[in-house]
Design an enzyme around this catalytic site. Structure first.
Site, PDB file in Angstrom:
ATOM      1  N   ALA A  68       0.822  -1.435  -0.090  1.00  0.00           N
ATOM      2  CA  ALA A  68      -0.312   0.229  -0.188  1.00  0.00           C
ATOM      3  C   ALA A  68       0.971   1.438   0.259  1.00  0.00           C
ATOM      4  O   ALA A  68       2.419   1.432   0.321  1.00  0.00           O
ATOM      5  CB  ALA A  68      -0.664  -0.279   0.944  1.00  0.00           C
ATOM      6  N   GLY A 112       0.880  -5.602   0.907  1.00  0.00           N
ATOM      7  CA  GLY A 112      -0.640  -4.955   0.292  1.00  0.00           C
ATOM      8  C   GLY A 112      -0.123  -5.972  -1.559  1.00  0.00           C
ATOM      9  O   GLY A 112      -1.205  -5.912  -2.478  1.00  0.00           O
ATOM     10  N   GLU A 115      -0.954  -9.243  -1.268  1.00  0.00           N
ATOM     11  CA  GLU A 115      -2.163  -9.482  -0.811  1.00  0.00           C
ATOM     12  C   GLU A 115      -3.122  -9.623  -2.368  1.00  0.00           C
ATOM     13  O   GLU A 115      -4.005  -9.936  -2.640  1.00  0.00           O
ATOM     14  CB  GLU A 115      -2.513  -8.568  -0.039  1.00  0.00           C
ATOM     15  N   GLU A 135       3.588  -5.794   6.671  1.00  0.00           N
ATOM     16  CA  GLU A 135       3.006  -4.253   8.283  1.00  0.00           C
ATOM     17  C   GLU A 135       3.051  -4.512   9.293  1.00  0.00           C
ATOM     18  O   GLU A 135       2.576  -3.120  10.406  1.00  0.00           O
ATOM     19  CB  GLU A 135       1.196  -4.956   7.890  1.00  0.00           C
TER      20      GLU A 135
HETATM   21  N1  COA Z   1       4.197   3.146  -0.505  1.00  0.00           N
HETATM   22  C1  COA Z   1       5.630   4.152  -0.439  1.00  0.00           C
HETATM   23  N2  COA Z   1       5.822   4.418  -1.054  1.00  0.00           N
HETATM   24  C2  COA Z   1       6.613   3.160  -1.533  1.00  0.00           C
HETATM   25  C3  COA Z   1       6.649   2.431  -1.458  1.00  0.00           C
HETATM   26  C4  COA Z   1       5.501   2.214  -0.510  1.00  0.00           C
HETATM   27  N3  COA Z   1       5.398   0.636  -0.341  1.00  0.00           N
HETATM   28  N4  COA Z   1       7.565   1.287  -1.132  1.00  0.00           N
HETATM   29  C5  COA Z   1       9.141   2.117  -2.073  1.00  0.00           C
HETATM   30  N5  COA Z   1       8.333   3.351  -2.187  1.00  0.00           N
HETATM   31  C6  COA Z   1       8.935   4.577  -2.016  1.00  0.00           C
HETATM   32  C7  COA Z   1      10.102   4.817  -2.063  1.00  0.00           C
HETATM   33  O1  COA Z   1       9.584   5.754  -0.697  1.00  0.00           O
HETATM   34  C8  COA Z   1      10.903   5.376  -2.984  1.00  0.00           C
HETATM   35  O2  COA Z   1      10.593   6.823  -3.369  1.00  0.00           O
HETATM   36  P1  COA Z   1      11.235   8.272  -2.902  1.00  0.00           P
HETATM   37  O3  COA Z   1      12.162   7.654  -4.578  1.00  0.00           O
HETATM   38  O4  COA Z   1       9.862   8.818  -3.499  1.00  0.00           O
HETATM   39  O5  COA Z   1      12.190   8.304  -2.579  1.00  0.00           O
HETATM   40  C9  COA Z   1      10.708   5.086  -4.257  1.00  0.00           C
HETATM   41  O6  COA Z   1       9.326   3.625  -3.345  1.00  0.00           O
HETATM   42  C10 COA Z   1      11.745   3.535  -4.056  1.00  0.00           C
HETATM   43  O7  COA Z   1      11.767   2.656  -2.676  1.00  0.00           O
HETATM   44  P2  COA Z   1      13.183   2.412  -1.988  1.00  0.00           P
HETATM   45  O8  COA Z   1      12.967   2.321  -0.534  1.00  0.00           O
HETATM   46  O9  COA Z   1      13.684   3.678  -2.570  1.00  0.00           O
HETATM   47  O10 COA Z   1      14.447   1.977  -2.673  1.00  0.00           O
HETATM   48  P3  COA Z   1      14.979   0.455  -1.945  1.00  0.00           P
HETATM   49  O11 COA Z   1      15.219  -0.724  -2.528  1.00  0.00           O
HETATM   50  O12 COA Z   1      15.872   1.331  -1.498  1.00  0.00           O
HETATM   51  O13 COA Z   1      13.705  -0.354  -0.907  1.00  0.00           O
HETATM   52  C11 COA Z   1      11.942  -1.141  -0.449  1.00  0.00           C
HETATM   53  C12 COA Z   1      12.948  -0.858  -1.878  1.00  0.00           C
HETATM   54  C13 COA Z   1      10.891  -2.429  -0.288  1.00  0.00           C
HETATM   55  C14 COA Z   1      12.348  -2.977   0.693  1.00  0.00           C
HETATM   56  C15 COA Z   1      11.398  -0.631   0.482  1.00  0.00           C
HETATM   57  O14 COA Z   1      10.651   0.324  -0.525  1.00  0.00           O
HETATM   58  C16 COA Z   1      10.487  -0.710   1.544  1.00  0.00           C
HETATM   59  O15 COA Z   1      10.161  -1.684   2.790  1.00  0.00           O
HETATM   60  N6  COA Z   1       9.125  -0.665   0.944  1.00  0.00           N
HETATM   61  C17 COA Z   1       8.274  -0.507   1.803  1.00  0.00           C
HETATM   62  C18 COA Z   1       7.612  -2.169   1.773  1.00  0.00           C
HETATM   63  C19 COA Z   1       6.701  -1.995   2.894  1.00  0.00           C
HETATM   64  O16 COA Z   1       6.546  -1.938   3.708  1.00  0.00           O
HETATM   65  N7  COA Z   1       5.420  -2.481   2.183  1.00  0.00           N
HETATM   66  C20 COA Z   1       4.105  -2.149   3.092  1.00  0.00           C
HETATM   67  C21 COA Z   1       3.356  -1.635   3.331  1.00  0.00           C
HETATM   68  S1  COA Z   1       1.453  -1.592   4.305  1.00  0.00           S
END
Ligand code: COA
Length: 261
Positions: A68, A112, A115, A135
């Site tokens: 999400a 999500g 999901e 989450e």
């Molecule tokens: N919601 C909003 N933005 C998200 C996102 C999410 N779930 N997942 C990634 N992004 C965004 C980051 O904020 C970043 O944006 P920016 O460039 O404007 O800062 C961009 O996507 C790239 O992500 P980044 O974190 O820089 O990539 P990474 O390779 O370093 O890490 C992940 C990848 C997937 C490990 C990391 O993005 C992450 O942990 N995301 C969230 C996952 C999560 O908790 N999802 C469940 C939500 S309920």
């Protein structure tokens, strides 16, 4: 099909529609725009007789969907969030989508995103994919069906581990757990997914629809109810032209041509 979507793309090639979540710079995180546009696109695809199978994928090379959109969580009220999840989410609409849906997963498949993949009927991934329900790290729980679908798909022991720790698993583990149907090299993922989509698209559309309905009932009803409903759906197939065509084609030793009637 409206062309003015901002968060998704919808393309049609022969009988296959491909819906792409198109926010690669945010790893295709599901914001309210993706849900709104996705729900609208699914309503059209559901009644488009030329479409027999739907493939859902994420844009770019890095992610299917990284969850999400966490930035929307900051301002959301409990009532708004509940309303979105109950009535206007992609998860809800996909659950009753009448045609087979394949999730093509080419990277992060988190929260999500997982999901969403689980609300699809089949999941095909690349060997660089990673899966998690993270989450718990945000102080919340799954809200798009994670606790229910993951548990039904991989069992309580493994689901509890993933949901309580938020840890990521790789594609080989996801295959071993039964979370995905197949794992391919990234360069083969699209071709192999479309091969599968085309194979299914040749089948009788009404029988595909009833098959989905009956299989889904297996985890939603008791055995007697499920068996009874299967018989009803089986009998309903006998009212279709496609049943006549399928049986005739077998007896005449030719390939059937199903019309969805
Ligand atoms: N919601 C909003 N933005 C998200 C996102 C999410 N779930 N997942 C990634 N992004 C965004 C980051 O904020 C970043 O944006 P920016 O460039 O404007 O800062 C961009 O996507 C790239 O992500 P980044 O974190 O820089 O990539 P990474 O390779 O370093 O890490 C992940 C990848 C997937 C490990 C990391 O993005 C992450 O942990 N995301 C969230 C996952 C999560 O908790 N999802 C469940 C939500 S309920």
């Amino acid at each position: 099909m409206p062309e003015n979507y901002e968060n998704i793309l919808v393309e049609k090639t022969s009988a296959i529609a491909v819906l792409t979540i198109n926010r690669a710079d945010k790893l295709n995180a599901l914001n309210s725009g993706v849900h709104r546009e996705g729900v609208a696109a699914l309503a059209e695809l559901a009644v488009d007789e030329t479409v027999r199978v739907l493939v859902i994928k994420g844009a770019g090379e890095k992610a299917f969907v990284a969850g999400a959109d966490i930035s929307e969580f900051a301002a959301a009220t409990a009532a708004e969030q509940r309303d979105v999840m109950l009535s206007r989410s992609l998860f809800t609409v996909l659950d009753s989508f009448p045609k087979p849906v394949i999730a093509m997963i080419n990277g992060f498949c988190l929260g999500g995103g997982n999901e969403l993949a689980m609300a699809c009927d089949l999941r095909i991934c690349s060997d660089k994919s990673r899966f998690a329900q993270p989450e718990i790290n945000l102080g919340i729980i799954c809200g798009g069906g994670g606790t229910q679908r993951l548990t039904r798909l991989i069992g309580e022991t493994r689901a509890m581990q993933l949901i309580l720790t938020g840890e990521m698993i790789d594609a080989a583990t996801a295959l071993d757990y039964g979370l995905v149907n197949a794992v391919h090299a990234p360069e083969e993922l699209e071709a192999r997914t479309m091969e599968l989509a085309n194979k299914i698209a040749e089948k009788a559309p009404i029988a595909l629809r009833y098959s989905k309905e009956a299989v889904k009932l297996a985890s939603r009803s008791n055995l007697d109810e499920g068996l009874r409903r299967e018989i009803d759906l089986f009998a309903l197939c006998f009212a279709t032209e496609d049943k006549r065509e399928g049986v005739a084609a077998f007896l005449e030793k030719r390939k059937p041509e199903f019309k969805g009637r």
